[in-house]
Enzyme design. Sequence first.
Site, PDB file in Angstrom:
ATOM      1  N   HIS A  14       0.878  -0.881  -0.271  1.00 58.19           N
ATOM      2  CA  HIS A  14       0.131  -0.235  -0.255  1.00 58.19           C
ATOM      3  C   HIS A  14       0.886   1.753   0.021  1.00 58.19           C
ATOM      4  O   HIS A  14       1.402   1.964   1.373  1.00 58.19           O
ATOM      5  CB  HIS A  14      -0.957   0.038   1.582  1.00 58.19           C
ATOM      6  CG  HIS A  14      -1.973   0.970   1.284  1.00 58.19           C
ATOM      7  ND1 HIS A  14      -3.282   0.916   1.408  1.00 58.19           N
ATOM      8  CD2 HIS A  14      -1.702   2.491   0.927  1.00 58.19           C
ATOM      9  CE1 HIS A  14      -3.830   2.318   1.766  1.00 58.19           C
ATOM     10  NE2 HIS A  14      -3.182   3.116   1.264  1.00 58.19           N
ATOM     11  N   HIS A  16       1.568   5.295  -1.888  1.00 55.12           N
ATOM     12  CA  HIS A  16       1.199   6.588  -2.100  1.00 55.12           C
ATOM     13  C   HIS A  16       2.663   6.703  -2.935  1.00 55.12           C
ATOM     14  O   HIS A  16       3.704   7.257  -2.476  1.00 55.12           O
ATOM     15  CB  HIS A  16       0.782   7.335  -1.920  1.00 55.12           C
ATOM     16  CG  HIS A  16      -1.165   6.815  -1.232  1.00 55.12           C
ATOM     17  ND1 HIS A  16      -2.239   7.402  -1.571  1.00 55.12           N
ATOM     18  CD2 HIS A  16      -1.042   6.769  -0.071  1.00 55.12           C
ATOM     19  CE1 HIS A  16      -2.969   6.850  -1.093  1.00 55.12           C
ATOM     20  NE2 HIS A  16      -2.464   6.268   0.173  1.00 55.12           N
ATOM     21  N   ARG A  18       2.733   9.065  -5.469  1.00 50.84           N
ATOM     22  CA  ARG A  18       2.319  10.905  -6.693  1.00 50.84           C
ATOM     23  C   ARG A  18       2.450  10.393  -8.340  1.00 50.84           C
ATOM     24  O   ARG A  18       2.659   9.307  -8.474  1.00 50.84           O
ATOM     25  CB  ARG A  18       2.732  11.678  -5.417  1.00 50.84           C
ATOM     26  CG  ARG A  18       2.172  11.879  -4.204  1.00 50.84           C
ATOM     27  CD  ARG A  18       1.133  11.548  -3.988  1.00 50.84           C
ATOM     28  NE  ARG A  18       0.832  12.007  -2.351  1.00 50.84           N
ATOM     29  CZ  ARG A  18      -0.094  12.098  -1.510  1.00 50.84           C
ATOM     30  NH1 ARG A  18      -1.421  10.876  -2.664  1.00 50.84           N
ATOM     31  NH2 ARG A  18      -0.417  12.316  -0.624  1.00 50.84           N
ATOM     32  N   LYS A 100      -8.994  -0.336  -6.118  1.00 55.49           N
ATOM     33  CA  LYS A 100      -9.383   0.075  -4.740  1.00 55.49           C
ATOM     34  C   LYS A 100     -10.884   1.311  -4.351  1.00 55.49           C
ATOM     35  O   LYS A 100     -10.881   1.592  -5.796  1.00 55.49           O
ATOM     36  CB  LYS A 100      -8.301   1.554  -5.054  1.00 55.49           C
ATOM     37  CG  LYS A 100      -7.955   2.326  -3.151  1.00 55.49           C
ATOM     38  CD  LYS A 100      -7.292   1.204  -2.597  1.00 55.49           C
ATOM     39  CE  LYS A 100      -7.792   1.861  -1.053  1.00 55.49           C
ATOM     40  NZ  LYS A 100      -6.125   3.075  -0.634  1.00 55.49           N
ATOM     41  N   HIS A 137     -10.481   1.253   1.554  1.00 53.33           N
ATOM     42  CA  HIS A 137     -10.290   2.968   2.471  1.00 53.33           C
ATOM     43  C   HIS A 137     -11.777   2.692   3.527  1.00 53.33           C
ATOM     44  O   HIS A 137     -13.178   3.033   2.596  1.00 53.33           O
ATOM     45  CB  HIS A 137      -9.780   3.902   1.554  1.00 53.33           C
ATOM     46  CG  HIS A 137      -9.964   4.386   2.683  1.00 53.33           C
ATOM     47  ND1 HIS A 137      -8.508   5.451   3.187  1.00 53.33           N
ATOM     48  CD2 HIS A 137     -10.688   5.333   3.538  1.00 53.33           C
ATOM     49  CE1 HIS A 137      -9.302   5.877   4.226  1.00 53.33           C
ATOM     50  NE2 HIS A 137      -9.635   6.068   4.862  1.00 53.33           N
ATOM     51  N   HIS A 175      -4.474  -0.444   5.642  1.00 52.83           N
ATOM     52  CA  HIS A 175      -4.028   0.149   6.716  1.00 52.83           C
ATOM     53  C   HIS A 175      -4.882   0.509   7.590  1.00 52.83           C
ATOM     54  O   HIS A 175      -5.926   1.101   8.525  1.00 52.83           O
ATOM     55  CB  HIS A 175      -3.637   1.966   6.192  1.00 52.83           C
ATOM     56  CG  HIS A 175      -5.009   2.297   5.814  1.00 52.83           C
ATOM     57  ND1 HIS A 175      -6.502   2.388   5.965  1.00 52.83           N
ATOM     58  CD2 HIS A 175      -4.710   2.721   4.078  1.00 52.83           C
ATOM     59  CE1 HIS A 175      -6.949   2.973   4.722  1.00 52.83           C
ATOM     60  NE2 HIS A 175      -6.282   3.449   4.282  1.00 52.83           N
ATOM     61  N   LEU A 220      -5.227   9.145   7.386  1.00 54.57           N
ATOM     62  CA  LEU A 220      -6.265   8.501   7.678  1.00 54.57           C
ATOM     63  C   LEU A 220      -6.375   7.259   7.366  1.00 54.57           C
ATOM     64  O   LEU A 220      -5.286   6.458   6.059  1.00 54.57           O
ATOM     65  CB  LEU A 220      -7.169   9.657   6.697  1.00 54.57           C
ATOM     66  CG  LEU A 220      -7.909  10.486   7.235  1.00 54.57           C
ATOM     67  CD1 LEU A 220      -8.195  11.421   6.143  1.00 54.57           C
ATOM     68  CD2 LEU A 220      -8.738  10.942   8.228  1.00 54.57           C
ATOM     69  N   ASP A 248       1.285   2.502   3.459  1.00 53.49           N
ATOM     70  CA  ASP A 248       1.040   3.977   3.299  1.00 53.49           C
ATOM     71  C   ASP A 248       1.824   5.490   3.664  1.00 53.49           C
ATOM     72  O   ASP A 248       1.154   6.076   4.371  1.00 53.49           O
ATOM     73  CB  ASP A 248      -0.366   3.749   4.265  1.00 53.49           C
ATOM     74  CG  ASP A 248      -1.690   4.874   3.839  1.00 53.49           C
ATOM     75  OD1 ASP A 248      -1.468   5.268   2.754  1.00 53.49           O
ATOM     76  OD2 ASP A 248      -2.567   5.265   4.777  1.00 53.49           O
ATOM     77  N   HIS A 252       2.879  15.221   1.710  1.00 56.46           N
ATOM     78  CA  HIS A 252       2.114  15.577   1.122  1.00 56.46           C
ATOM     79  C   HIS A 252       3.203  16.866   1.390  1.00 56.46           C
ATOM     80  O   HIS A 252       4.543  17.304   2.283  1.00 56.46           O
ATOM     81  CB  HIS A 252       1.275  16.072   1.883  1.00 56.46           C
ATOM     82  CG  HIS A 252      -0.201  14.877   1.688  1.00 56.46           C
ATOM     83  ND1 HIS A 252      -1.070  15.991   1.040  1.00 56.46           N
ATOM     84  CD2 HIS A 252      -0.254  14.265   2.206  1.00 56.46           C
ATOM     85  CE1 HIS A 252      -1.674  14.012   0.958  1.00 56.46           C
ATOM     86  NE2 HIS A 252      -1.180  13.716   1.840  1.00 56.46           N
ATOM     87  N   ALA A 264      -3.949  14.860   4.979  1.00 54.68           N
ATOM     88  CA  ALA A 264      -3.959  13.754   6.244  1.00 54.68           C
ATOM     89  C   ALA A 264      -2.578  12.562   4.880  1.00 54.68           C
ATOM     90  O   ALA A 264      -2.574  12.148   3.240  1.00 54.68           O
ATOM     91  CB  ALA A 264      -4.772  12.935   5.691  1.00 54.68           C
TER      92      ALA A 264
HETATM   93  N1  LIG Z   1      -3.572   7.737   4.592  1.00 50.26           N
HETATM   94  C1  LIG Z   1      -3.351   9.338   4.738  1.00 50.26           C
HETATM   95  O1  LIG Z   1      -4.035  10.019   5.256  1.00 50.26           O
HETATM   96  N2  LIG Z   1      -3.820   9.145   2.947  1.00 50.26           N
HETATM   97  C2  LIG Z   1      -3.509   8.729   2.218  1.00 50.26           C
HETATM   98  C3  LIG Z   1      -5.123   8.498   1.593  1.00 50.26           C
HETATM   99  C4  LIG Z   1      -5.549   6.856   2.028  1.00 50.26           C
HETATM  100  O2  LIG Z   1      -4.383   6.168   1.950  1.00 50.26           O
HETATM  101  O3  LIG Z   1      -6.384   7.068   2.525  1.00 50.26           O
HETATM  102  C5  LIG Z   1      -2.979  10.219   0.695  1.00 50.26           C
HETATM  103  O4  LIG Z   1      -2.673   9.696  -0.612  1.00 50.26           O
HETATM  104  O5  LIG Z   1      -1.883  11.141   1.452  1.00 50.26           O
HETATM  105 ZN   LIG Z   2      -3.052   5.348   1.212  1.00 53.77          ZN
HETATM  106 ZN   LIG Z   3      -7.178   4.810   2.187  1.00 51.14          ZN
END
Ligand SMILES: NC(=O)N[C@@H](CC(=O)O)C(=O)O
Ligand SMILES: [Zn+2]
Ligand SMILES: [Zn+2]
Length: 344
Positions: A14, A16, A18, A100, A137, A175, A220, A248, A252, A264
Amino acid sequence: MTTTITITRPDDWHLHLRDGAALSAVLPDTAQRFGRAIVMPNLRPPVTTTALARAYRERILQALPAGSRFEPLMTLYLTDNTSAEDIALAKESGIVHGVKLYPAGATTNSDSGVTNLGHCVQALEAMEKHGIPLLVHAEVTDADIDVFDRERVFIERNMIPLLQRFQGLRVVFEHITTKDAADFVAQAPDNIAATVTAHHLLMNRNAMFNGGIRPHHYCLPVLKREEHRLALVAAATSGSAKFFLGTDSAPHAKSAKEAACGCAGMYTAHAGIELYAEAFEAAGALDKLEGFASFYGPDFYRLPRNVDTVTLEKATWEVPVSLPFVDDELVPLRAGSTIAWRLK
Ligand SMILES: NC(=O)N[C@@H](CC(=O)O)C(=O)O
Ligand SMILES: [Zn+2]
Ligand SMILES: [Zn+2]
């Protein structure tokens, strides 16, 4: 004498990554540690089709450091309009490994998410038929449900009916953050598994309010009470193949986190395996790390386990206060503080 552990190279189920310059900034951290990662599709606009997933995969491969053998495993973003044909194309491609489900409005870039699972019946039937896992999610978004109860309520209202209706669908409860979710997954049939982040193993919700508000500890699903953290540690270190690694890691920019309405997500890829080693060591369960990090994920996704290894040594190192990130900065977990394990 330093303590070291060598494990089969882990994967991140899992993540991200970007896009664009942000992708280039964060990808080396993951590629250095992990063999593969399930890449989340919540870009703007979201990755809703195999054509978009293929193009995104190419951009990731282009951004990899020279010589890296890291393999991105792509996902599609489920919408109210995803068709059975979209799923068949995804299966045929061989590059899409999951779809997803973001309830509309639940988290970062989820405004195109599903408003009602009733709209997705044909897509879900096709996923069941083609053996493509649904990655969830799992939080309700109702304004009258407390933010700390969103995962528990999702189990009753959505997860149980979903599994009842699609008994052959493989589902990853992403998560997990509560004892309710850990217990639910443990007692569910083998087609249900869960990812667990390092930050939910290491911190409870006090970390968001330690001496003042701590935006870099906001993600989150939000951090929960200590009893939930302990249940997650017990599940992850139990040796059960239903629980596996998913960082996860969700970068940001510093300015988007340190704001009146901060985003988040925590950035953890800079120590993506090291933080888990800390959590497993604290639980006296380092011997369970390899199964959790390197075996159960590929087994669930029906992919081969990695064949090379990584070595971690027990050696404290200082995390920079920030990392370069496009025109901004990225504040990683433990910024300006230390981590007890180091990648060799
Ligand atoms: N985990 C997070 O707090 N943020 C994730 C989105 C997600 O996994 O819910 C994101 O893409 O920033
Ligand atoms: Zn995530
Ligand atoms: Zn998520």
